[in-house]
Design a protein around this motif. Structure first.
Motif, PDB file in Angstrom:
ATOM      1  N   LYS A  65       0.854  -1.254  -0.017  1.00 46.44           N
ATOM      2  CA  LYS A  65       0.160   0.259  -0.008  1.00 46.44           C
ATOM      3  C   LYS A  65       0.843   1.208  -0.012  1.00 46.44           C
ATOM      4  CE  LYS A  65      -3.915   2.451   0.544  1.00 46.44           C
ATOM      5  NZ  LYS A  65      -4.324   2.834  -0.564  1.00 46.44           N
ATOM      6  N   ALA A  66       1.813   1.124   0.683  1.00 49.83           N
ATOM      7  CA  ALA A  66       2.844   2.427   0.923  1.00 49.83           C
ATOM      8  C   ALA A  66       3.329   2.692  -0.543  1.00 49.83           C
ATOM      9  CB  ALA A  66       3.624   2.335   2.191  1.00 49.83           C
ATOM     10  N   MET A  67       3.825   1.414  -1.106  1.00 47.31           N
ATOM     11  CA  MET A  67       4.595   1.343  -2.351  1.00 47.31           C
ATOM     12  C   MET A  67       3.565   2.102  -3.457  1.00 47.31           C
ATOM     13  SD  MET A  67       7.394   1.033  -3.720  1.00 47.31           S
ATOM     14  CE  MET A  67       8.253   0.629  -5.388  1.00 47.31           C
ATOM     15  N   GLN A  68       2.508   1.872  -3.447  1.00 46.04           N
ATOM     16  CA  GLN A  68       1.408   2.329  -4.481  1.00 46.04           C
ATOM     17  C   GLN A  68       1.310   3.876  -4.159  1.00 46.04           C
ATOM     18  OE1 GLN A  68      -2.014  -0.273  -3.379  1.00 46.04           O
ATOM     19  NE2 GLN A  68      -1.720  -1.370  -5.141  1.00 46.04           N
ATOM     20  N   GLU A  69       1.244   4.301  -2.993  1.00 49.33           N
ATOM     21  CA  GLU A  69       0.996   5.766  -2.474  1.00 49.33           C
ATOM     22  C   GLU A  69       2.587   6.366  -3.053  1.00 49.33           C
ATOM     23  OE1 GLU A  69      -0.053   5.584   1.544  1.00 49.33           O
ATOM     24  OE2 GLU A  69      -2.001   5.184   1.093  1.00 49.33           O
ATOM     25  N   LEU A  70       3.332   5.829  -2.738  1.00 51.15           N
ATOM     26  CA  LEU A  70       4.564   6.398  -3.374  1.00 51.15           C
ATOM     27  C   LEU A  70       4.854   6.453  -4.826  1.00 51.15           C
ATOM     28  CD1 LEU A  70       7.617   7.583  -2.614  1.00 51.15           C
ATOM     29  CD2 LEU A  70       8.439   4.948  -2.877  1.00 51.15           C
ATOM     30  N   ILE A  71       4.427   5.565  -5.448  1.00 46.47           N
ATOM     31  CA  ILE A  71       4.375   5.548  -6.978  1.00 46.47           C
ATOM     32  C   ILE A  71       3.473   6.782  -7.498  1.00 46.47           C
ATOM     33  CG2 ILE A  71       3.640   4.377  -8.847  1.00 46.47           C
ATOM     34  CD1 ILE A  71       4.711   1.892  -7.642  1.00 46.47           C
ATOM     35  N   ALA A  72       2.387   6.828  -6.813  1.00 46.37           N
ATOM     36  CA  ALA A  72       1.443   8.049  -7.312  1.00 46.37           C
ATOM     37  C   ALA A  72       1.978   9.322  -7.027  1.00 46.37           C
ATOM     38  CB  ALA A  72      -0.008   7.479  -6.725  1.00 46.37           C
ATOM     39  N   ALA A  73       2.602   9.450  -5.784  1.00 48.12           N
ATOM     40  CA  ALA A  73       3.192  10.959  -5.465  1.00 48.12           C
ATOM     41  C   ALA A  73       4.447  11.139  -6.254  1.00 48.12           C
ATOM     42  CB  ALA A  73       3.886  10.764  -4.004  1.00 48.12           C
ATOM     43  N   MET A  74       5.092  10.361  -6.712  1.00 46.07           N
ATOM     44  CA  MET A  74       6.298  10.405  -7.655  1.00 46.07           C
ATOM     45  C   MET A  74       5.770  10.642  -8.987  1.00 46.07           C
ATOM     46  SD  MET A  74       8.873   7.259  -6.409  1.00 46.07           S
ATOM     47  CE  MET A  74      10.126   7.714  -7.485  1.00 46.07           C
ATOM     48  N   GLN A  75       4.685  10.026  -9.332  1.00 44.20           N
ATOM     49  CA  GLN A  75       3.967  10.343 -10.820  1.00 44.20           C
ATOM     50  C   GLN A  75       3.650  11.729 -10.840  1.00 44.20           C
ATOM     51  OE1 GLN A  75       1.147   7.192 -11.040  1.00 44.20           O
ATOM     52  NE2 GLN A  75       2.492   5.915 -12.773  1.00 44.20           N
TER      53      GLN A  75
END
Length: 100
Positions: A65-75
């Motif tokens: 879940k944290a990885m998905q949120e990190l990817i969204a923030a990076m995008q």
């Protein structure tokens, strides 16, 4: 207001050393059934040998879940950066009055 609807503010503390950060010019991502691991390294890209020397400077493990949120923030941040860089490259739209 439901507990999940409230706006939360994080009050995070750190040391000056951690705040200074570390430099990395290479990263790898791995995962298991339970977590993702980001490994940041500093490598010497100028070496032409088959084996490139480097040192790991930081390693971070995240839940899926944290990885998905990190990817969204990076995008989101890359998109904002690309927009800003694109605006910098636009030709001037108003006439240059200094030439008159």
């Amino acid at each position: 207001m439901a507990p999940d609807d409230r706006e939360r503010h994080f009050n995070l503390h750190t040391t000056p050393e951690v705040m200074a950060g570390v430099y990395a010019n290479f990263a790898t991502v791995s995962h298991s059934d339970y977590e993702f691991t980001l490994t940041f390294s500093r490598v010497d890209h100028e070496v032409e040998a088959d084996e490139v020397p480097g040192v790991v400077v930081s390693r971070v493990s995240l839940s899926a879940k944290a990885m998905q949120e990190l990817i969204a923030a990076m995008q989101d941040n890359v998109s904002k950066w690309q927009t800003r860089e694109g605006i910098k490259r636009l030709p001037e739209t108003r006439p240059d009055f200094r030439d008159q």
